[in-house]
Design an enzyme around this catalytic site. Structure first.
Site, PDB file in Angstrom:
ATOM      1  CE  LYS A  26      -1.712   1.620   4.069  1.00  0.00           C
ATOM      2  NZ  LYS A  26      -1.463   3.315   4.384  1.00  0.00           N
TER       3      LYS A  26
ATOM      4  NE  ARG B 293       1.279  12.102   7.176  1.00  0.00           N
ATOM      5  CZ  ARG B 293       1.645  13.461   7.820  1.00  0.00           C
ATOM      6  NH1 ARG B 293       0.428  13.997   7.810  1.00  0.00           N
ATOM      7  NH2 ARG B 293       2.503  13.585   7.851  1.00  0.00           N
TER       8      ARG B 293
ATOM      9  NE  ARG C 231       1.158  10.305  10.374  1.00  0.00           N
ATOM     10  CZ  ARG C 231       0.758   9.253   9.728  1.00  0.00           C
ATOM     11  NH1 ARG C 231      -0.385   8.855  10.023  1.00  0.00           N
ATOM     12  NH2 ARG C 231       1.334   8.451   8.976  1.00  0.00           N
TER      13      ARG C 231
ATOM     14  CB  ILE D  92       3.654  18.456   6.153  1.00  0.00           C
ATOM     15  CG1 ILE D  92       2.853  19.935   6.538  1.00  0.00           C
ATOM     16  CG2 ILE D  92       2.698  17.509   6.168  1.00  0.00           C
ATOM     17  CD1 ILE D  92       2.041  20.230   5.337  1.00  0.00           C
ATOM     18  CG  ASP D  93       8.818  20.117   9.826  1.00  0.00           C
ATOM     19  OD1 ASP D  93       8.003  19.136  10.064  1.00  0.00           O
ATOM     20  OD2 ASP D  93       9.718  20.307  10.021  1.00  0.00           O
ATOM     21  CD  GLN D  94      12.274  18.506   7.906  1.00  0.00           C
ATOM     22  OE1 GLN D  94      13.409  18.579   7.319  1.00  0.00           O
ATOM     23  NE2 GLN D  94      12.128  19.495   8.990  1.00  0.00           N
TER      24      GLN D  94
ATOM     25  CG  ASP E  79       2.978   1.453   9.556  1.00  0.00           C
ATOM     26  OD1 ASP E  79       3.182   2.461  10.241  1.00  0.00           O
ATOM     27  OD2 ASP E  79       3.039   1.673   8.475  1.00  0.00           O
TER      28      ASP E  79
ATOM     29  CB  ILE F 111       8.158   6.723  14.141  1.00  0.00           C
ATOM     30  CG1 ILE F 111       9.423   5.576  14.058  1.00  0.00           C
ATOM     31  CG2 ILE F 111       7.746   7.318  12.858  1.00  0.00           C
ATOM     32  CD1 ILE F 111      10.451   6.036  13.426  1.00  0.00           C
TER      33      ILE F 111
ATOM     34  NE  ARG G 284      -6.402   4.704   6.101  1.00  0.00           N
ATOM     35  CZ  ARG G 284      -5.622   5.285   6.947  1.00  0.00           C
ATOM     36  NH1 ARG G 284      -5.676   5.341   8.098  1.00  0.00           N
ATOM     37  NH2 ARG G 284      -4.261   5.553   6.139  1.00  0.00           N
TER      38      ARG G 284
HETATM   39  C1  UD1 Z   1       4.822   6.861   6.477  1.00  0.00           C
HETATM   40  C2  UD1 Z   1       3.756   5.635   6.270  1.00  0.00           C
HETATM   41  C3  UD1 Z   1       3.313   5.102   7.653  1.00  0.00           C
HETATM   42  C4  UD1 Z   1       4.396   4.970   8.372  1.00  0.00           C
HETATM   43  C5  UD1 Z   1       5.489   5.960   8.589  1.00  0.00           C
HETATM   44  C6  UD1 Z   1       6.781   5.650   9.088  1.00  0.00           C
HETATM   45  C7  UD1 Z   1       2.515   5.977   4.153  1.00  0.00           C
HETATM   46  C8  UD1 Z   1       1.340   6.455   3.551  1.00  0.00           C
HETATM   47  N1  UD1 Z   1       2.601   6.068   5.469  1.00  0.00           N
HETATM   48  O1  UD1 Z   1       4.008   8.025   7.228  1.00  0.00           O
HETATM   49  O2  UD1 Z   1       2.653   4.007   7.369  1.00  0.00           O
HETATM   50  O3  UD1 Z   1       4.094   4.683   9.723  1.00  0.00           O
HETATM   51  O4  UD1 Z   1       5.873   6.348   7.246  1.00  0.00           O
HETATM   52  O5  UD1 Z   1       7.468   4.469   8.629  1.00  0.00           O
HETATM   53  O6  UD1 Z   1       3.603   5.509   3.343  1.00  0.00           O
HETATM   54  N2  UD1 Z   1       7.749  14.204  10.290  1.00  0.00           N
HETATM   55  C9  UD1 Z   1       8.102  15.500  10.540  1.00  0.00           C
HETATM   56  N3  UD1 Z   1       7.954  16.461   9.438  1.00  0.00           N
HETATM   57  C10 UD1 Z   1       7.800  16.168   8.234  1.00  0.00           C
HETATM   58  C11 UD1 Z   1       7.307  14.971   8.128  1.00  0.00           C
HETATM   59  C12 UD1 Z   1       7.400  13.980   9.025  1.00  0.00           C
HETATM   60  O7  UD1 Z   1       8.399  15.979  11.746  1.00  0.00           O
HETATM   61  O8  UD1 Z   1       7.905  16.909   7.318  1.00  0.00           O
HETATM   62  C13 UD1 Z   1       7.832  13.391  11.451  1.00  0.00           C
HETATM   63  C14 UD1 Z   1       6.549  12.722  11.867  1.00  0.00           C
HETATM   64  O9  UD1 Z   1       5.906  13.653  12.809  1.00  0.00           O
HETATM   65  C15 UD1 Z   1       6.786  11.273  12.402  1.00  0.00           C
HETATM   66  C16 UD1 Z   1       8.303  11.173  11.825  1.00  0.00           C
HETATM   67  O10 UD1 Z   1       8.729  12.332  11.024  1.00  0.00           O
HETATM   68  O11 UD1 Z   1       7.236  11.529  13.699  1.00  0.00           O
HETATM   69  C17 UD1 Z   1       8.045  10.085  10.399  1.00  0.00           C
HETATM   70  O12 UD1 Z   1       7.123  10.459   9.767  1.00  0.00           O
HETATM   71  P1  UD1 Z   1       7.194  10.128   8.185  1.00  0.00           P
HETATM   72  O13 UD1 Z   1       8.291   9.167   7.993  1.00  0.00           O
HETATM   73  O14 UD1 Z   1       7.090  11.141   7.284  1.00  0.00           O
HETATM   74  O15 UD1 Z   1       5.872   9.152   8.132  1.00  0.00           O
HETATM   75  P2  UD1 Z   1       4.613   9.232   6.959  1.00  0.00           P
HETATM   76  O16 UD1 Z   1       5.241   9.609   5.669  1.00  0.00           O
HETATM   77  O17 UD1 Z   1       3.510  10.202   7.268  1.00  0.00           O
END
Ligand code: UD1
Length: 430
Positions: A22, A93, A122, A124-126, A305, A327, A397
């Site tokens: 997925k 997401r 969660r 999205i700053d990065q 996960d 995480i 899902r």
């Molecule tokens: C993806 C997966 C999810 C999995 C996660 C971690 C999908 C659709 N979802 O989620 O199933 O649990 O990876 O393996 O593929 N973060 C920031 N800033 C950002 C982005 C992330 O601080 O801009 C933090 C998040 O809050 C979190 C960590 O980084 O604590 C990891 O997040 P991320 O790897 O981005 O997870 P997703 O891509 O949302």
């Protein structure tokens, strides 16, 4: 309301075919927008998240054909809107992958702010940092993230934390940017590599995916491709732990054993036998389970996960185990439900201290999110007596035919809609 009715106690035995991943399928679907030519994708999981994304793609003029359940043919030559604000997308997401894909191809995107599982904040700053480094202006207005650029120009981007989503989004945007982009501290998950392979099969120039430095040389355009999505590491891991918890003997088929190494390692530690045979892994749980400790980490560490599934196993393992979630900060919500089934778990912040119990007992429980929902189903399969699991839309899902695959392994589980269905189930199981 749909729910699963489950009578626990049967060891799961047999083979189960694992579907496409997925979390690879979602960015690959979004990335299909990046060419006007037709894209053919195989091993597409038929789950709610991918279907929501496909519906949203259809609603903005993308041709979507489904020659069979696991094949999708897409053509984005006639996209009629760069605004993706479908109500249903708020729930997943991965809607934000349209940002990277649109920004790459059209230099403009407007996408509804992402939802997904409620497992903690969660950010999205990065993602935004990466888009800005490539020259985009990014704003958040009226619940939409808007990104616009006159030109995208390659850049050197250091990710402050390892993020699957941000790595994928920036990789997509950089694919059609001018010049070279380097992403440092990138995520190494198999689905990041799968997306890079998919984009490369369309003519992109991406090197280093699967390491923590990805180098992307921008190309002018992408072309048609035929691509098969990798197997779902988490679906496979869920069935492997289902074998452990029910004292079963299950072979997961069509997997990439390398992607499952951290899961295999933990199963061995708790006393299961694990055998790799080509693209299959057999898990046998013939001895009592024993405690261990686990910390979730980015790949190749133990996946967040899989945290609920291993916790369900450790709560039935002899001794005291510690699970540390690094995480997501709010990923132990299911513990209350597990406690109602007899588990002895104390959560302190992001750590769960687990004292193994002899058995679970059936209860009426609710799935709080996708993976925890699947983990609770496994717990119910191991429990003495009957359970019902509500809110299974979360499970749907990300798991295709979950209850049917479990039935094939000998589980007593049915999807019931009404009280009458439930009474019928009870009569059937005796
Ligand atoms: C993806 C997966 C999810 C999995 C996660 C971690 C999908 C659709 N979802 O989620 O199933 O649990 O990876 O393996 O593929 N973060 C920031 N800033 C950002 C982005 C992330 O601080 O801009 C933090 C998040 O809050 C979190 C960590 O980084 O604590 C990891 O997040 P991320 O790897 O981005 O997870 P997703 O891509 O949302």
């Amino acid at each position: 309301m749909e729910q699963y009715a489950i009578k626990g106690g049967n060891p799961l035995v047999g083979d189960v075919e694992i579907g496409g991943a997925k979390n690879a399928a979602l960015p690959i679907l979004a990335a299909s927008i990046m060419t006007d030519e037709t894209v053919y994708i195989d091993n597409m999981p038929d789950v709610r998240d991918t279907n929501v994304l496909l519906d949203a793609m259809g609603s903005i003029g993308i041709m979507v054909k489904r020659p069979d359940r696991h094949k999708v043919v897409l053509n984005a030559g006639n996209v009629n809107s760069l605004v993706v604000d479908d109500e249903s997308l708020k729930k997943i997401r991965a809607s934000y992958y349209f940002l990277g894909a649109f920004l790459a191809k059209y230099k403009h995107a407007e996408v509804v702010l992402p939802g997904g599982c409620d497992i903690g904040f969660r950010a999205i700053d990065q993602h935004i940092k990466g888009f800005r480094a490539l020259g985009a202006v990014v704003t958040i207005e009226h619940g939409l993230i808007k990104a616009h650029a006159d030109r995208l120009v390659g850049s050197h981007i250091y990710m402050d934390g390892v993020s699957v989503g941000a790595t994928i989004n920036v990789m997509m945007a950089a694919t059609l940017a001018e010049g070279v982009t380097i992403i440092e501290n990138s995520a190494k998950e198999p689905h990041v590599v799968d997306l890079a392979n998919f984009l490369n099969s369309m003519g992109a120039n991406i090197k280093g995916a699967g390491t923590d430095v990805i180098r992307i040389k921008g190309v002018q355009k992408l072309h048609s491709t035929e691509y098969t999505i990798i197997p779902d590491q988490i679906e496979a891991g869920t069935f492997m732990f289902a074998a452990a918890v029910t004292k079963g003997d299950v072979t997961v088929k069509n997997v990439i054993p390398k992607h499952l190494e951290s899961i295999t390692a933990k199963l061995l530690e708790i006393g299961c036998e694990v055998e790799e045979i080509d693209d299959c892994i057999r898990v046998v749980a013939s001895k009592p389970l024993i405690h261990t400790h686990v910390k979730t980490l980015p790949y190749p560490g133990f996946p967040t996960d899989m945290q609920p599934q291993i916790t369900v196993a450790l709560a039935l393992s002899k001794g005291t185990s510690i699970v540390t979630e690094t995480i997501f900060e709010n990923r132990f919500k299911y513990v209350d439900e597990l406690t109602r089934m007899g588990a002895n778990i104390k959560v302190e912040g992001t750590t769960a201290i687990i004292d193994g119990v002899e058995k679970y007992t059936g209860a009426s429980i609710s799935a709080p999110d996708l993976r925890a929902g699947a983990a609770l189903v496994i717990a119910a399969l191991a429990a003495e007596g009957t359970s019902t699991v509500d809110d299974i839309r979360y499970i749907q899902r990300g798991y295709e035919d979950f209850h049917l695959k479990l039935q094939n392994l000998g589980a007593q589980i049915e999807l019931v809609q009404t009280e009458k269905d439930f009474q019928k189930f009870k009569l059937k199981i005796g």
